[in-house]
Write a protein that holds these residues in place. Structure first.
Motif, PDB file in Angstrom:
ATOM      1  N   GLU A  46       0.788  -0.743  -0.087  1.00 26.56           N
ATOM      2  CA  GLU A  46      -0.151   0.313  -0.142  1.00 26.56           C
ATOM      3  C   GLU A  46       0.477   1.222  -0.145  1.00 26.56           C
ATOM      4  OE1 GLU A  46      -3.184   1.927   2.722  1.00 26.56           O
ATOM      5  OE2 GLU A  46      -2.681   0.224   3.541  1.00 26.56           O
ATOM      6  N   GLN A  47       2.015   1.695   0.488  1.00 22.46           N
ATOM      7  CA  GLN A  47       2.820   2.498   0.682  1.00 22.46           C
ATOM      8  C   GLN A  47       3.434   3.205  -0.402  1.00 22.46           C
ATOM      9  OE1 GLN A  47       4.644   1.017   4.355  1.00 22.46           O
ATOM     10  NE2 GLN A  47       4.073   2.661   5.328  1.00 22.46           N
ATOM     11  N   LEU A  48       3.937   1.899  -1.052  1.00 23.96           N
ATOM     12  CA  LEU A  48       4.437   1.458  -2.407  1.00 23.96           C
ATOM     13  C   LEU A  48       3.787   2.331  -3.298  1.00 23.96           C
ATOM     14  CD1 LEU A  48       6.175  -1.804  -2.957  1.00 23.96           C
ATOM     15  CD2 LEU A  48       7.474   0.368  -2.591  1.00 23.96           C
ATOM     16  N   GLU A  49       2.438   1.908  -3.514  1.00 23.13           N
ATOM     17  CA  GLU A  49       1.995   2.153  -4.343  1.00 23.13           C
ATOM     18  C   GLU A  49       1.065   3.625  -3.705  1.00 23.13           C
ATOM     19  OE1 GLU A  49      -1.489   2.292  -7.429  1.00 23.13           O
ATOM     20  OE2 GLU A  49       0.244   1.169  -6.990  1.00 23.13           O
ATOM     21  N   GLN A  50       0.971   4.220  -2.830  1.00 20.41           N
ATOM     22  CA  GLN A  50       0.474   5.970  -2.830  1.00 20.41           C
ATOM     23  C   GLN A  50       2.492   6.278  -3.077  1.00 20.41           C
ATOM     24  OE1 GLN A  50       1.023   5.557   1.974  1.00 20.41           O
ATOM     25  NE2 GLN A  50      -1.433   5.770   2.138  1.00 20.41           N
ATOM     26  N   LEU A  51       3.634   5.927  -2.759  1.00 20.04           N
ATOM     27  CA  LEU A  51       4.688   6.415  -3.628  1.00 20.04           C
ATOM     28  C   LEU A  51       4.488   6.343  -4.747  1.00 20.04           C
ATOM     29  CD1 LEU A  51       7.177   7.651  -3.044  1.00 20.04           C
ATOM     30  CD2 LEU A  51       8.127   5.936  -2.107  1.00 20.04           C
ATOM     31  N   ARG A  52       3.996   5.542  -5.185  1.00 16.51           N
ATOM     32  CA  ARG A  52       4.060   6.118  -6.777  1.00 16.51           C
ATOM     33  C   ARG A  52       3.128   6.706  -7.336  1.00 16.51           C
ATOM     34  NH1 ARG A  52       1.687   4.166 -11.445  1.00 16.51           N
ATOM     35  NH2 ARG A  52      -0.471   3.052 -10.183  1.00 16.51           N
ATOM     36  N   ASP A  53       2.147   7.161  -6.454  1.00 19.78           N
ATOM     37  CA  ASP A  53       1.155   7.981  -7.185  1.00 19.78           C
ATOM     38  C   ASP A  53       1.656   9.193  -6.953  1.00 19.78           C
ATOM     39  OD1 ASP A  53      -0.421   5.826  -8.076  1.00 19.78           O
ATOM     40  OD2 ASP A  53      -1.997   5.651  -5.973  1.00 19.78           O
ATOM     41  N   PHE A  54       2.149   9.091  -5.694  1.00 22.04           N
ATOM     42  CA  PHE A  54       2.983  10.953  -5.098  1.00 22.04           C
ATOM     43  C   PHE A  54       4.455  11.427  -6.518  1.00 22.04           C
ATOM     44  CE2 PHE A  54       6.234  12.737  -2.841  1.00 22.04           C
ATOM     45  CZ  PHE A  54       6.020  13.814  -2.498  1.00 22.04           C
ATOM     46  N   LYS A  55       4.604  10.698  -6.540  1.00 21.46           N
ATOM     47  CA  LYS A  55       5.633  10.223  -7.343  1.00 21.46           C
ATOM     48  C   LYS A  55       5.069  10.783  -8.867  1.00 21.46           C
ATOM     49  CE  LYS A  55       9.640   7.824  -5.790  1.00 21.46           C
ATOM     50  NZ  LYS A  55      10.511   6.673  -6.522  1.00 21.46           N
ATOM     51  N   ILE A  56       4.125   9.759  -8.947  1.00 21.36           N
ATOM     52  CA  ILE A  56       3.273  11.007 -10.138  1.00 21.36           C
ATOM     53  C   ILE A  56       2.961  12.116 -10.432  1.00 21.36           C
ATOM     54  CG2 ILE A  56       1.351   9.886 -12.039  1.00 21.36           C
ATOM     55  CD1 ILE A  56       2.331   6.693 -11.723  1.00 21.36           C
ATOM     56  N   GLN A  57       1.946  12.132  -9.329  1.00 18.16           N
ATOM     57  CA  GLN A  57       1.610  13.565  -8.954  1.00 18.16           C
ATOM     58  C   GLN A  57       2.293  14.784  -9.301  1.00 18.16           C
ATOM     59  OE1 GLN A  57      -1.909  13.840  -9.295  1.00 18.16           O
ATOM     60  NE2 GLN A  57      -1.785  11.648  -9.977  1.00 18.16           N
ATOM     61  N   THR A  58       3.489  14.636  -8.862  1.00 20.37           N
ATOM     62  CA  THR A  58       4.321  15.656  -8.462  1.00 20.37           C
ATOM     63  C   THR A  58       5.120  15.793 -10.271  1.00 20.37           C
ATOM     64  OG1 THR A  58       5.441  14.614  -6.082  1.00 20.37           O
ATOM     65  CG2 THR A  58       6.312  16.155  -7.034  1.00 20.37           C
ATOM     66  N   ARG A  59       5.195  14.505 -10.735  1.00 23.41           N
ATOM     67  CA  ARG A  59       5.474  15.339 -12.360  1.00 23.41           C
ATOM     68  C   ARG A  59       4.626  15.924 -13.016  1.00 23.41           C
ATOM     69  NH1 ARG A  59       8.848  10.419 -14.372  1.00 23.41           N
ATOM     70  NH2 ARG A  59      10.093  10.672 -12.874  1.00 23.41           N
ATOM     71  N   ALA A  61       2.617  17.268 -11.855  1.00 28.85           N
ATOM     72  CA  ALA A  61       2.458  18.731 -10.813  1.00 28.85           C
ATOM     73  C   ALA A  61       3.255  19.744 -11.757  1.00 28.85           C
ATOM     74  CB  ALA A  61       1.714  19.035  -9.621  1.00 28.85           C
ATOM     75  N   ASN A  62       5.340  19.308 -11.774  1.00 30.50           N
ATOM     76  CA  ASN A  62       5.885  20.259 -12.190  1.00 30.50           C
ATOM     77  C   ASN A  62       6.166  20.186 -13.740  1.00 30.50           C
ATOM     78  OD1 ASN A  62       6.936  19.489  -8.977  1.00 30.50           O
ATOM     79  ND2 ASN A  62       8.387  18.470  -9.562  1.00 30.50           N
ATOM     80  N   GLU A  63       5.387  19.152 -13.937  1.00 33.14           N
ATOM     81  CA  GLU A  63       5.278  19.339 -15.718  1.00 33.14           C
ATOM     82  C   GLU A  63       4.174  20.209 -15.809  1.00 33.14           C
ATOM     83  OE1 GLU A  63       6.574  19.035 -19.720  1.00 33.14           O
ATOM     84  OE2 GLU A  63       7.319  18.116 -18.083  1.00 33.14           O
ATOM     85  N   THR A  68       3.426  26.432 -17.953  1.00 33.18           N
ATOM     86  CA  THR A  68       2.691  27.675 -17.457  1.00 33.18           C
ATOM     87  C   THR A  68       3.619  28.680 -17.416  1.00 33.18           C
ATOM     88  OG1 THR A  68       2.290  27.132 -15.198  1.00 33.18           O
ATOM     89  CG2 THR A  68       0.551  27.012 -16.848  1.00 33.18           C
ATOM     90  N   HIS A  69       5.548  28.367 -17.519  1.00 35.73           N
ATOM     91  CA  HIS A  69       6.384  29.567 -16.668  1.00 35.73           C
ATOM     92  C   HIS A  69       7.494  29.073 -17.452  1.00 35.73           C
ATOM     93  CE1 HIS A  69       3.840  29.514 -13.247  1.00 35.73           C
ATOM     94  NE2 HIS A  69       4.028  30.548 -12.999  1.00 35.73           N
TER      95      HIS A  69
END
Length: 119
Positions: A46-59, A61-63, A68-69
């Motif tokens: 479950e933590q691995l999945e959360q971490l994977r989702d976090f990384k995807i969402q961060t990437r 958001a960064n993109e 836009t900048h």
């Protein structure tokens, strides 16, 4: 071995906080001055999945932010261009001068206008 709030003597751990509940997860075990490697028992599925989702969402958001900048890519590419042209011995000093140059904002602004006209 699970990570605890305080590491045993001679052992340090790297932590990452993520998710809505700011979960803390130990990612690496270190001894002395070197990394021993990932601690495979640290993250459950479950933590691995959360971490994977976090990384995807961060990437994502960064993109979105970078798209836009446009000035960010202009700042970075301009810095690299100048650095490679001048090849300074002291990169930190060069970077400090480059990014604190009072003319830099107007240069970036002019480049943004130029790009907008070309589009």
């Amino acid at each position: 071995m699970e990570c605890s709030a305080s590491a045993p003597e001679g052992r340090e751990e790297a932590w990452i906080s993520f998710g809505k509940h700011n979960n803390r997860v130990c990612l690496m075990e270190t001894r002395g001055h070197g990394i021993v490697g990932p601690d495979p028992g640290t993250l459950n599925p479950e933590q691995l999945e959360q971490l994977r989702d976090f990384k995807i969402q961060t990437r994502i958001a960064n993109e979105k932010y970078l798209r836009t900048h446009k000035e960010v890519s202009l700042l970075i590419s301009g810095f690299f261009r100048e650095m490679f042209l001048k090849r300074p011995d002291n990169i930190l000093e060069f970077a400090a001068h480059y990014f604190t140059d009072p003319r830099l904002p107007s240069r970036i602004h002019m480049q943004l206008i130029k790009e907008k006209k070309g589009t």
